[in-house]
Design a protein around this motif. Structure first.
Motif, PDB file in Angstrom:
ATOM      1  N   PRO A   1      19.281  39.022  26.651  1.00  0.00           N
ATOM      2  CA  PRO A   1      19.333  38.744  25.224  1.00  0.00           C
ATOM      3  C   PRO A   1      20.472  39.515  24.553  1.00  0.00           C
ATOM      4  O   PRO A   1      20.842  40.597  25.006  1.00  0.00           O
ATOM      5  CB  PRO A   1      17.983  39.248  24.699  1.00  0.00           C
ATOM      6  CG  PRO A   1      17.142  39.499  25.886  1.00  0.00           C
ATOM      7  CD  PRO A   1      18.035  39.667  27.064  1.00  0.00           C
ATOM      8  N   MET A   2      21.029  38.962  23.487  1.00  0.00           N
ATOM      9  CA  MET A   2      22.070  39.640  22.739  1.00  0.00           C
ATOM     10  C   MET A   2      21.479  40.842  22.008  1.00  0.00           C
ATOM     11  O   MET A   2      22.013  41.944  22.062  1.00  0.00           O
ATOM     12  CB  MET A   2      22.682  38.647  21.742  1.00  0.00           C
ATOM     13  CG  MET A   2      23.931  39.135  21.087  1.00  0.00           C
ATOM     14  SD  MET A   2      25.246  39.481  22.262  1.00  0.00           S
ATOM     15  CE  MET A   2      26.070  37.920  22.351  1.00  0.00           C
TER      16      MET A   2
ATOM     17  N   ASP B   1       6.635  48.097  13.047  1.00  0.00           N
ATOM     18  CA  ASP B   1       6.455  47.480  14.362  1.00  0.00           C
ATOM     19  C   ASP B   1       7.103  46.092  14.452  1.00  0.00           C
ATOM     20  O   ASP B   1       6.428  45.098  14.702  1.00  0.00           O
ATOM     21  CB  ASP B   1       4.948  47.399  14.687  1.00  0.00           C
ATOM     22  CG  ASP B   1       4.738  47.117  16.172  1.00  0.00           C
ATOM     23  OD1 ASP B   1       5.552  47.596  16.978  1.00  0.00           O
ATOM     24  OD2 ASP B   1       3.763  46.423  16.510  1.00  0.00           O
ATOM     25  N   ILE B   2       8.425  46.075  14.234  1.00  0.00           N
ATOM     26  CA  ILE B   2       9.164  44.815  14.274  1.00  0.00           C
ATOM     27  C   ILE B   2       9.544  44.474  15.719  1.00  0.00           C
ATOM     28  O   ILE B   2      10.054  45.322  16.452  1.00  0.00           O
ATOM     29  CB  ILE B   2      10.467  44.924  13.447  1.00  0.00           C
ATOM     30  CG1 ILE B   2      10.181  45.246  11.988  1.00  0.00           C
ATOM     31  CG2 ILE B   2      11.338  43.675  13.612  1.00  0.00           C
ATOM     32  CD1 ILE B   2       9.848  44.063  11.144  1.00  0.00           C
ATOM     33  N   ASN B   3       9.267  43.246  16.125  1.00  0.00           N
ATOM     34  CA  ASN B   3       9.701  42.752  17.432  1.00  0.00           C
ATOM     35  C   ASN B   3      10.457  41.446  17.239  1.00  0.00           C
ATOM     36  O   ASN B   3       9.966  40.545  16.570  1.00  0.00           O
ATOM     37  CB  ASN B   3       8.485  42.499  18.338  1.00  0.00           C
ATOM     38  CG  ASN B   3       7.799  43.801  18.680  1.00  0.00           C
ATOM     39  OD1 ASN B   3       8.265  44.568  19.509  1.00  0.00           O
ATOM     40  ND2 ASN B   3       6.684  44.061  18.001  1.00  0.00           N
ATOM     41  N   LEU B   4      11.672  41.384  17.796  1.00  0.00           N
ATOM     42  CA  LEU B   4      12.473  40.181  17.599  1.00  0.00           C
ATOM     43  C   LEU B   4      13.546  40.153  18.681  1.00  0.00           C
ATOM     44  O   LEU B   4      14.123  41.191  19.009  1.00  0.00           O
ATOM     45  CB  LEU B   4      13.125  40.199  16.209  1.00  0.00           C
ATOM     46  CG  LEU B   4      13.864  38.957  15.741  1.00  0.00           C
ATOM     47  CD1 LEU B   4      12.874  37.844  15.415  1.00  0.00           C
ATOM     48  CD2 LEU B   4      14.705  39.268  14.496  1.00  0.00           C
ATOM     49  N   THR B   5      13.788  38.992  19.237  1.00  0.00           N
ATOM     50  CA  THR B   5      14.842  38.849  20.236  1.00  0.00           C
ATOM     51  C   THR B   5      15.819  37.774  19.778  1.00  0.00           C
ATOM     52  O   THR B   5      15.401  36.741  19.278  1.00  0.00           O
ATOM     53  CB  THR B   5      14.238  38.447  21.599  1.00  0.00           C
ATOM     54  OG1 THR B   5      13.245  39.417  21.940  1.00  0.00           O
ATOM     55  CG2 THR B   5      15.291  38.432  22.680  1.00  0.00           C
ATOM     56  N   VAL B   6      17.106  38.081  19.897  1.00  0.00           N
ATOM     57  CA  VAL B   6      18.130  37.105  19.526  1.00  0.00           C
ATOM     58  C   VAL B   6      18.975  36.838  20.763  1.00  0.00           C
ATOM     59  O   VAL B   6      19.488  37.771  21.380  1.00  0.00           O
ATOM     60  CB  VAL B   6      19.026  37.629  18.386  1.00  0.00           C
ATOM     61  CG1 VAL B   6      20.088  36.597  18.025  1.00  0.00           C
ATOM     62  CG2 VAL B   6      18.190  37.990  17.167  1.00  0.00           C
TER      63      VAL B   6
END
Lengths: 215, 272
Positions: free
Chosen positions: B18-19, B37-42
């Motif tokens: 992932p970037m 608790d932020i979770n995010l994949t770009v």
């Protein structure tokens, strides 16, 4: 009015003018350099730098220049340091000026929007290039009007150093006045010369501003 | 807390890595926790829009991605590299030199453009090419001119920012970032400071970038852009990601009341 008094004493008055300009230039130089250091100290020297800078500025801004001058001239010899009048004069002018100059620089730096540095930071600029390429050029432009004002004030304040016996314009006009019993002519001549020098300084400031606005 | 110190890239090739990976990211300003608790994949070439009410933490989240804001817990990884801290525990701040190297690959476009007023449009674009990338002046100039031409400003190159409209200024700012050939561009409300009639020209430049395959994270209030250009939309509220998915899902199928209420105010405002 007897303007003959002025024309006859013009060489002395011009000698005094040269001394006024020389002492003022030296004072300005000391003031600019010291002022820049104090400004940097206050902004990036942590709490100690900030406090020391603030104390310095409030002392030299708060005590009249004449008193500072007399303190340097009479107090330092008490601790064994002999101060020639010229050194005392340049020192006093420079120290007093540095307090004002540091505030001018600081104000200009604080006037630059925070985002300008942040944009550079986000692009990967080093701290050094941000100062060199983004902050200082802008701060200099912003400070030109206030600096010209300060130079004019300093040149006028240089008349005070006549009290320690430096033969500058005010001192010379005093002696012309007392030797010829023509105070009005002597002081009007001195006033006119101050006006011409400061007019030239103001003009220089306008030219610099215009030049910077164009580039 | 889950295992966040282990390498996340074991067994994956650089191609499908992932970037940006954000995991369990938390951030406070003093007593106030703004990210929880932020979770995010770009992924590469993805366009992700962050939407939500003001004060929801969108801009703060974006600014953590290039470490303009530091964060206390969790981690942000850019192409596998931990952002802002050294690997291992207890973690320490990254060296300045490493942080600069990382920022070189992450462009950022600001709400208020942040162009340098003492330089022309061309000089604004050229500056980082010389100061950061170390290009020779001639090469940097040619590149800056090409970039400005690309965003439609060939005839305004030698104007200072004060002589440009907001839309033109923002396009210069985008050219300044794109010239550095970043791997990701972060946009922090790029059209919020613009007059309505100037929004379109900036969005068009952003659409072109997206079409060219640029990876983009965009904090925006332009719901049209989010709906039409974004691959994914994340809705933030109170420091949480409340909803995250393809635009159609977030805009039309969300059962989350906060999302529906937020979008409702937009529909009301835009139907007259």
């Amino acid at each position: 009015m007897n303007w003959d008094v002025v024309t006859r004493n013009l060489p002395y008055l011009l000698e005094g003018t040269v001394m006024t300009i020389a002492v003022s230039l030296a004072g300005i130089l000391v003031g600019q350099v010291l002022g820049a250091f104090i400004c940097v100290g206050r902004i990036s020297g942590g709490r100690v730098g900030e406090t020391l800078g603030a104390v310095y500025v409030s002392f030299f801004r708060g005590v009249p220049l004449l008193i500072q001058l007399l303190l340097i001239y009479y107090m330092l010899p008490l601790v064994g340091i002999d101060v020639p009048p010229l050194v005392a004069a340049v020192g006093a002018l420079g120290l007093a000026s540095s307090a004002y100059v540091s505030e001018i620089y600081r104000g200009s730096l604080l006037a630059i929007p925070h985002g300008h540095g942040e944009a550079a930071l986000a692009l990967g600029f080093s701290e050094g290039s941000i100062w060199r390429r983004i902050l200082l050029p802008q701060a200099f432009r912003l400070s030109v009007p206030a600096l010209v004002n300060e130079l004019i004030l300093l040149l006028k304040a240089s008349s005070l150093i006549s009290v320690v016996g430096v033969a500058e314009l005010t001192r010379v006009s005093q002696s012309v006045a007392s030797s010829t019993y023509r105070p009005l002519e002597a002081y009007m001549a001195a006033g006119a010369i101050y006006l011409i020098i400061n007019g030239a300084l103001a003009l220089l400031g306008v030219l610099v501003e215009r030049r910077l606005a164009r580039s | 807390m889950t295992d966040v110190t282990a390498s996340p890239i074991a067994g994956s090739s650089p191609e499908d890595r992932p970037m940006i990976t954000i995991s369990h990211l938390s951030k406070s300003f003093g007593e106030t926790q703004v990210l929880k608790d932020i979770n995010l994949t770009v992924h590469k070439s993805e366009v992700v829009c962050l939407i939500g009410p003001s004060g929801s933490g969108k801009s703060t989240l974006l600014r953590c991605l290039n470490f303009l804001e530091s964060y206390e817990a969790g981690e942000v990884r850019m192409e596998g590299r931990l952002v802002g801290y050294t690997e291992g525990f207890p973690r320490r701040k990254m060296k300045n030199r490493e942080l600069r190297a990382l920022r070189r690959e992450v462009g950022m476009v600001f709400q208020h453009f942040n162009l340098w007023p003492h330089m022309t449009a061309m000089e604004n674009v050229r500056e980082a090419l010389v100061q950061v990338k170390g290009l020779p002046l001639e090469e940097a100039t040619a590149k800056a001119e090409a970039m400005l031409t690309r965003v439609g400003l060939a005839d305004r190159m030698h104007a200072h920012p004060s002589r440009l409209s907001g839309g033109q200024q923002q396009r210069v700012a985008i050219a300044r970032v794109v010239a550095m050939e970043p791997h990701v561009i972060l946009f922090d409300e790029p059209t919020s400071a613009l007059d309505p009639e100037l929004v379109g020209e900036v969005l068009q430049v952003m659409k072109d970038l997206a079409a060219d395959g640029m990876t983009m994270v965009v904090v925006t209030h332009e719901m049209g852009f989010a709906a039409n250009v974004a691959d994914r939309v994340a809705f933030l509220d109170g420091g949480h990601i409340v909803e995250d998915g393809p635009p159609r899902q977030v805009f039309h199928e969300s059962s989350e009341p906060r999302v529906r209420q937020f979008l409702q105010t937009y529909h009301e405002r835009n139907s007259f």
